[in-house]
Design a protein around this motif. Structure first.
Motif, PDB file in Angstrom:
ATOM      1  N   LYS A  74       0.838  -1.204   0.000  1.00  8.16           N
ATOM      2  CA  LYS A  74       0.000   0.000   0.000  1.00  8.16           C
ATOM      3  C   LYS A  74       0.871   1.252   0.000  1.00  8.16           C
ATOM      4  CE  LYS A  74      -3.798   2.198   2.333  1.00  8.16           C
ATOM      5  NZ  LYS A  74      -5.025   2.189   1.662  1.00  8.16           N
ATOM      6  N   ILE A  75       0.496   2.208  -0.829  1.00  7.96           N
ATOM      7  CA  ILE A  75       1.217   3.477  -0.924  1.00  7.96           C
ATOM      8  C   ILE A  75       0.705   4.401   0.177  1.00  7.96           C
ATOM      9  CG2 ILE A  75       1.699   5.453  -2.398  1.00  7.96           C
ATOM     10  CD1 ILE A  75       1.196   3.520  -4.783  1.00  7.96           C
ATOM     11  N   LEU A  76       1.633   4.877   1.003  1.00 10.53           N
ATOM     12  CA  LEU A  76       1.289   5.650   2.194  1.00 10.53           C
ATOM     13  C   LEU A  76       1.983   6.999   2.187  1.00 10.53           C
ATOM     14  CD1 LEU A  76       1.998   2.712   4.650  1.00 10.53           C
ATOM     15  CD2 LEU A  76      -0.263   3.470   3.957  1.00 10.53           C
ATOM     16  N   SER A  77       1.638   7.821   3.171  1.00  9.65           N
ATOM     17  CA  SER A  77       2.388   9.041   3.430  1.00  9.65           C
ATOM     18  C   SER A  77       2.919   8.958   4.861  1.00  9.65           C
ATOM     19  CB  SER A  77       1.516  10.282   3.250  1.00  9.65           C
ATOM     20  OG  SER A  77       0.468  10.283   4.186  1.00  9.65           O
ATOM     21  N   PHE A  78       4.084   9.548   5.085  1.00  8.22           N
ATOM     22  CA  PHE A  78       4.702   9.538   6.402  1.00  8.22           C
ATOM     23  C   PHE A  78       4.837  10.970   6.883  1.00  8.22           C
ATOM     24  CE2 PHE A  78       8.628   9.591   9.038  1.00  8.22           C
ATOM     25  CZ  PHE A  78       8.148   8.834  10.091  1.00  8.22           C
ATOM     26  N   ASN A  79       4.196  11.272   7.995  1.00  3.51           N
ATOM     27  CA  ASN A  79       4.244  12.612   8.589  1.00  3.51           C
ATOM     28  C   ASN A  79       5.044  12.567   9.869  1.00  3.51           C
ATOM     29  OD1 ASN A  79       2.826  14.417   6.996  1.00  3.51           O
ATOM     30  ND2 ASN A  79       0.866  13.644   7.692  1.00  3.51           N
ATOM     31  N   TYR A  80       6.113  13.310   9.913  1.00  4.51           N
ATOM     32  CA  TYR A  80       6.843  13.462  11.168  1.00  4.51           C
ATOM     33  C   TYR A  80       7.302  14.902  11.248  1.00  4.51           C
ATOM     34  CZ  TYR A  80      10.087  12.567  14.997  1.00  4.51           C
ATOM     35  OH  TYR A  80      10.756  12.608  16.186  1.00  4.51           O
ATOM     36  N   ARG A  81       8.498  15.201  10.887  1.00  3.44           N
ATOM     37  CA  ARG A  81       8.950  16.597  10.851  1.00  3.44           C
ATOM     38  C   ARG A  81       8.622  17.233   9.512  1.00  3.44           C
ATOM     39  NH1 ARG A  81      14.540  16.454  14.293  1.00  3.44           N
ATOM     40  NH2 ARG A  81      13.513  15.688  16.164  1.00  3.44           N
ATOM     41  N   ALA A  82       8.623  16.422   8.493  1.00  2.39           N
ATOM     42  CA  ALA A  82       8.199  16.845   7.166  1.00  2.39           C
ATOM     43  C   ALA A  82       7.363  15.710   6.585  1.00  2.39           C
ATOM     44  CB  ALA A  82       9.409  17.127   6.280  1.00  2.39           C
ATOM     45  N   LYS A  83       6.521  16.034   5.646  1.00  2.00           N
ATOM     46  CA  LYS A  83       5.655  15.025   5.053  1.00  2.00           C
ATOM     47  C   LYS A  83       6.357  14.388   3.858  1.00  2.00           C
ATOM     48  CE  LYS A  83       0.902  14.309   3.751  1.00  2.00           C
ATOM     49  NZ  LYS A  83      -0.418  14.931   3.634  1.00  2.00           N
ATOM     50  N   LEU A  84       6.381  13.077   3.838  1.00  3.74           N
ATOM     51  CA  LEU A  84       6.969  12.338   2.728  1.00  3.74           C
ATOM     52  C   LEU A  84       5.857  11.515   2.089  1.00  3.74           C
ATOM     53  CD1 LEU A  84       9.712  11.882   1.392  1.00  3.74           C
ATOM     54  CD2 LEU A  84      10.074   9.963   2.916  1.00  3.74           C
TER      55      LEU A  84
ATOM     56  N   THR B 272       4.030   9.112  -1.013  1.00  2.00           N
ATOM     57  CA  THR B 272       4.240   7.910  -1.835  1.00  2.00           C
ATOM     58  C   THR B 272       5.380   7.034  -1.312  1.00  2.00           C
ATOM     59  OG1 THR B 272       5.662   9.029  -3.462  1.00  2.00           O
ATOM     60  CG2 THR B 272       3.291   8.983  -3.919  1.00  2.00           C
ATOM     61  N   VAL B 273       5.224   6.540  -0.093  1.00  2.00           N
ATOM     62  CA  VAL B 273       6.201   5.606   0.462  1.00  2.00           C
ATOM     63  C   VAL B 273       5.541   4.239   0.634  1.00  2.00           C
ATOM     64  CG1 VAL B 273       7.552   7.367   1.656  1.00  2.00           C
ATOM     65  CG2 VAL B 273       5.719   6.231   2.867  1.00  2.00           C
ATOM     66  N   VAL B 274       6.358   3.204   0.576  1.00  2.00           N
ATOM     67  CA  VAL B 274       5.910   1.838   0.862  1.00  2.00           C
ATOM     68  C   VAL B 274       6.799   1.272   1.958  1.00  2.00           C
ATOM     69  CG1 VAL B 274       4.904   1.348  -1.403  1.00  2.00           C
ATOM     70  CG2 VAL B 274       7.312   0.878  -1.014  1.00  2.00           C
ATOM     71  N   ILE B 275       6.253   0.344   2.713  1.00  2.00           N
ATOM     72  CA  ILE B 275       7.011  -0.320   3.770  1.00  2.00           C
ATOM     73  C   ILE B 275       7.774  -1.476   3.139  1.00  2.00           C
ATOM     74  CG2 ILE B 275       6.871  -1.566   5.954  1.00  2.00           C
ATOM     75  CD1 ILE B 275       4.155  -0.139   6.412  1.00  2.00           C
ATOM     76  N   THR B 276       9.090  -1.439   3.219  1.00  2.00           N
ATOM     77  CA  THR B 276       9.895  -2.528   2.661  1.00  2.00           C
ATOM     78  C   THR B 276      10.283  -3.555   3.718  1.00  2.00           C
ATOM     79  OG1 THR B 276      11.905  -1.198   2.900  1.00  2.00           O
ATOM     80  CG2 THR B 276      10.793  -1.148   0.765  1.00  2.00           C
ATOM     81  N   SER B 277      10.330  -3.151   4.995  1.00  2.00           N
ATOM     82  CA  SER B 277      10.554  -4.129   6.066  1.00  2.00           C
ATOM     83  C   SER B 277       9.972  -3.582   7.365  1.00  2.00           C
ATOM     84  CB  SER B 277      12.046  -4.448   6.232  1.00  2.00           C
ATOM     85  OG  SER B 277      12.718  -3.365   6.813  1.00  2.00           O
ATOM     86  N   PHE B 278       9.532  -4.496   8.204  1.00  2.00           N
ATOM     87  CA  PHE B 278       8.986  -4.134   9.512  1.00  2.00           C
ATOM     88  C   PHE B 278       9.372  -5.235  10.486  1.00  2.00           C
ATOM     89  CE2 PHE B 278       5.452  -4.279  12.626  1.00  2.00           C
ATOM     90  CZ  PHE B 278       5.683  -3.054  13.210  1.00  2.00           C
ATOM     91  N   ASN B 279      10.073  -4.872  11.564  1.00  2.00           N
ATOM     92  CA  ASN B 279      10.575  -5.850  12.527  1.00  2.00           C
ATOM     93  C   ASN B 279      10.204  -5.430  13.943  1.00  2.00           C
ATOM     94  OD1 ASN B 279      12.093  -7.303  10.457  1.00  2.00           O
ATOM     95  ND2 ASN B 279      13.390  -5.497  10.444  1.00  2.00           N
ATOM     96  N   PRO B 280       9.108  -5.992  14.498  1.00  3.83           N
ATOM     97  CA  PRO B 280       8.785  -5.696  15.898  1.00  3.83           C
ATOM     98  C   PRO B 280       9.668  -6.514  16.829  1.00  3.83           C
ATOM     99  CG  PRO B 280       7.101  -7.104  14.941  1.00  3.83           C
ATOM    100  CD  PRO B 280       8.074  -6.781  13.847  1.00  3.83           C
TER     101      PRO B 280
END
Length: 140
Positions: free
Chosen positions: A70-80, A82-90
């Motif tokens: 899924k194509i997402l947006s990431f908001n933290y200090r600046a908005k980025l 069209t990002v996708v998650i390539t890895s996630f490690n809890p």
């Protein structure tokens, strides 16, 4: 608060932002090198943080986003965008009750644009010659 799509991230420990470019280099006869093109690589983000997630709703949503691409947006200090998650490690340990630490990699993607097509009326279409392929012709 940091947000990935519609998932709120409780705390971010660190963000490693990667921006790079590639150049094409060619050697000249005198030993010098020239660069004539540059290609910007996609931006990558490596995030480490903490999520408080008692019923694992955030975890399941992030896993679903990664699996579906899924194509997402990431908001933290600046908005980025069209990002996708390539890895996630809890990482679960006893120091965080009802939560976990995690590391995640995001990559910004470029989307192709749909080409514009021109529609002509049937009347105009009848007047236009169909495209033919006659191959190469010798000139006399």
């Amino acid at each position: 608060m940091p947000k990935l799509g519609d998932v709120l991230i409780d705390s971010i420990k660190s963000i490693d932002l990667g921006e790079s470019s590639d150049t094409t280099d060619h050697a000249l006869e005198d030993g010098e090198e020239i660069s004539d093109h540059i290609k910007n690589d996609p931006i990558t983000l490596n995030i480490e943080g903490v999520m408080l997630d008692k019923n694992h709703a955030k975890l399941n949503k992030i896993r679903k986003y990664r699996q579906e691409g899924k194509i997402l947006s990431f908001n933290y200090r600046a908005k980025l965008e069209t990002v996708v998650i390539t890895s996630f490690n809890p990482n679960y340990d006893s120091s965080i009750k009802d939560g976990y630490t995690f590391s995640m990699s995001l990559k910004q993607i470029r989307l192709a644009k749909k080409p514009n097509t021109v529609r002509v009326s049937k009347k105009v279409n009848k007047q236009v010659k169909k495209v033919t392929n006659a191959g190469r012709k010798q000139l006399k």
